[in-house]
Design an enzyme around this catalytic site. Sequence first.
Site, short mmCIF file in Angstrom:
data_model
loop_
_atom_site.label_atom_id
_atom_site.label_comp_id
_atom_site.label_asym_id
_atom_site.label_seq_id
_atom_site.Cartn_x
_atom_site.Cartn_y
_atom_site.Cartn_z
N LYS A 73 86.60 -69.95 -21.14
CA LYS A 73 86.77 -68.75 -20.28
C LYS A 73 85.65 -68.58 -19.25
O LYS A 73 85.87 -68.02 -18.19
CB LYS A 73 86.86 -67.49 -21.15
CG LYS A 73 88.15 -67.40 -21.96
CD LYS A 73 88.19 -66.09 -22.73
CE LYS A 73 89.48 -65.95 -23.51
NZ LYS A 73 89.63 -64.62 -24.11
N ASP A 109 92.47 -59.74 -20.23
CA ASP A 109 92.13 -59.10 -21.52
C ASP A 109 92.06 -57.59 -21.35
O ASP A 109 92.76 -56.83 -22.03
CB ASP A 109 90.76 -59.60 -22.03
CG ASP A 109 90.86 -60.90 -22.81
OD1 ASP A 109 91.92 -61.17 -23.39
OD2 ASP A 109 89.86 -61.64 -22.83
P1 NDP Z 1 83.18 -61.89 -30.01
O1 NDP Z 1 82.72 -62.84 -31.04
O2 NDP Z 1 82.85 -62.13 -28.57
O3 NDP Z 1 82.60 -60.42 -30.37
C1 NDP Z 1 82.70 -59.90 -31.67
C2 NDP Z 1 82.28 -58.45 -31.67
O4 NDP Z 1 82.51 -57.91 -32.98
C3 NDP Z 1 80.79 -58.25 -31.38
O5 NDP Z 1 80.60 -57.01 -30.72
C4 NDP Z 1 80.20 -58.21 -32.80
O6 NDP Z 1 78.97 -57.51 -32.88
C5 NDP Z 1 81.27 -57.43 -33.52
N1 NDP Z 1 81.25 -57.64 -34.97
C6 NDP Z 1 81.60 -58.77 -35.63
N2 NDP Z 1 81.48 -58.57 -36.95
C7 NDP Z 1 81.05 -57.29 -37.13
C8 NDP Z 1 80.75 -56.49 -38.26
N3 NDP Z 1 80.85 -56.98 -39.50
N4 NDP Z 1 80.36 -55.21 -38.06
C9 NDP Z 1 80.25 -54.72 -36.81
N5 NDP Z 1 80.51 -55.42 -35.69
C10 NDP Z 1 80.91 -56.69 -35.85
O7 NDP Z 1 84.74 -61.75 -30.22
P2 NDP Z 1 85.83 -61.22 -29.16
O8 NDP Z 1 85.26 -60.07 -28.44
O9 NDP Z 1 86.36 -62.36 -28.40
O10 NDP Z 1 87.00 -60.74 -30.14
C11 NDP Z 1 86.90 -59.52 -30.85
C12 NDP Z 1 88.26 -59.21 -31.43
O11 NDP Z 1 89.17 -58.97 -30.37
C13 NDP Z 1 88.87 -60.33 -32.26
O12 NDP Z 1 89.47 -59.75 -33.40
C14 NDP Z 1 89.93 -60.92 -31.35
O13 NDP Z 1 90.99 -61.48 -32.06
C15 NDP Z 1 90.36 -59.66 -30.60
N6 NDP Z 1 90.99 -59.93 -29.32
C16 NDP Z 1 92.20 -59.34 -29.09
C17 NDP Z 1 92.85 -59.52 -27.92
C18 NDP Z 1 94.17 -58.87 -27.72
O14 NDP Z 1 94.83 -59.15 -26.71
N7 NDP Z 1 94.59 -57.98 -28.60
C19 NDP Z 1 92.27 -60.34 -26.83
C20 NDP Z 1 90.97 -60.89 -27.15
C21 NDP Z 1 90.37 -60.69 -28.36
P3 NDP Z 1 77.56 -58.30 -32.71
O15 NDP Z 1 77.29 -58.36 -31.24
O16 NDP Z 1 76.63 -57.44 -33.47
O17 NDP Z 1 77.76 -59.67 -33.34
#
Ligand code: NDP
Length: 284
Positions: A73, A109
């Site tokens: 991306k 997105d």
């Molecule tokens: P990233 O890995 O870029 O980001 C993950 C995020 O989740 C970060 O902010 C991270 O925080 C947080 N996080 C992860 N685990 C925990 C936890 N245990 N407690 C609190 N915060 C947590 O992933 P994406 O942003 O790409 O994806 C996030 C979600 O969005 C996924 O489930 C993905 O499937 C979904 N998604 C859905 C789409 C849709 O069209 N519906 C499109 C794209 C994504 P930290 O910075 O602290 O690690």
Amino acid sequence: MSTPSSFCPELVGCLSQGAAGNPTVAMVEAAFRHHGIAARYVNMEVPPERLADAVRGLRAVGFRGFNLSMPHKVAVIPHLDGLGVSASVIGAVNCVVRRGDQLIGENTDGKGFLRSLTDQVDPKGKTVLLFGAGGAARAVAVELALAGVARLILVNRTPEPGRRLCETVVAASGCQAETQPWEGDFRVPAEVDVVINGTSVGLYDGDVMPALDVATLRPDQIVADVVFSPPRTRLLRAAAERGCRTLDGLSMLVNQGVLGVHFWTGVMPDAAVMRQALVAAMDA
Ligand code: NDP
């Protein structure tokens, strides 16, 4: 687009790793069939070192456009001719559109999320609480800010990405953005209109939810989740029990497909047809 009788369909698709697991093909091709569009969507497995060649190849054979999924991306940007406004602010592209002989990078997105939200409420002037600062949250935050949200409260487990996202939003829009620490169960401020889980908490696990105090949710608030599997996340179930309106991540995903088809063909496809095909593909 070519006519249905052509033996040479228009081509779109997706470049990613793990391409075989990407169900977007099912919903996009369902839209093509439903609307009689002579086009095909192809999932293509591309490792990072082949990305430049892959984009050159798609240019050569005249693809109308293509999606990008992990890990391309951001890396695709130098291989394109320009970026849409929000893709440029977000710094990531998940949908490329051929305009003339130029390949322009867009980000659907956040646009997909915005489309789902605007079915329920006009985001202009609203106060939004967003958990997360990863790729999905970043896209949602930027698109909401560009759409005129008045105030964004960003809450992320790790403070630094939250601060960076805050700076991006403030620099790109007139939106007032701030970060708040996430300690224990977050208490949702009464002035919040929309609560969004933009983290991956709850993905493939319907028993967990982001740490927030459910008792502070009010029936006049909208609660949304970017997590699409399962669609009825624990957060959305809890919010519905409090009387809130809810928005699932599947709608955001479907709306990304809707916007892709519209970008590539000019046809605004039937979202219900696409959702049905996506759900069937994910259940298969
Ligand atoms: P990233 O890995 O870029 O980001 C993950 C995020 O989740 C970060 O902010 C991270 O925080 C947080 N996080 C992860 N685990 C925990 C936890 N245990 N407690 C609190 N915060 C947590 O992933 P994406 O942003 O790409 O994806 C996030 C979600 O969005 C996924 O489930 C993905 O499937 C979904 N998604 C859905 C789409 C849709 O069209 N519906 C499109 C794209 C994504 P930290 O910075 O602290 O690690």
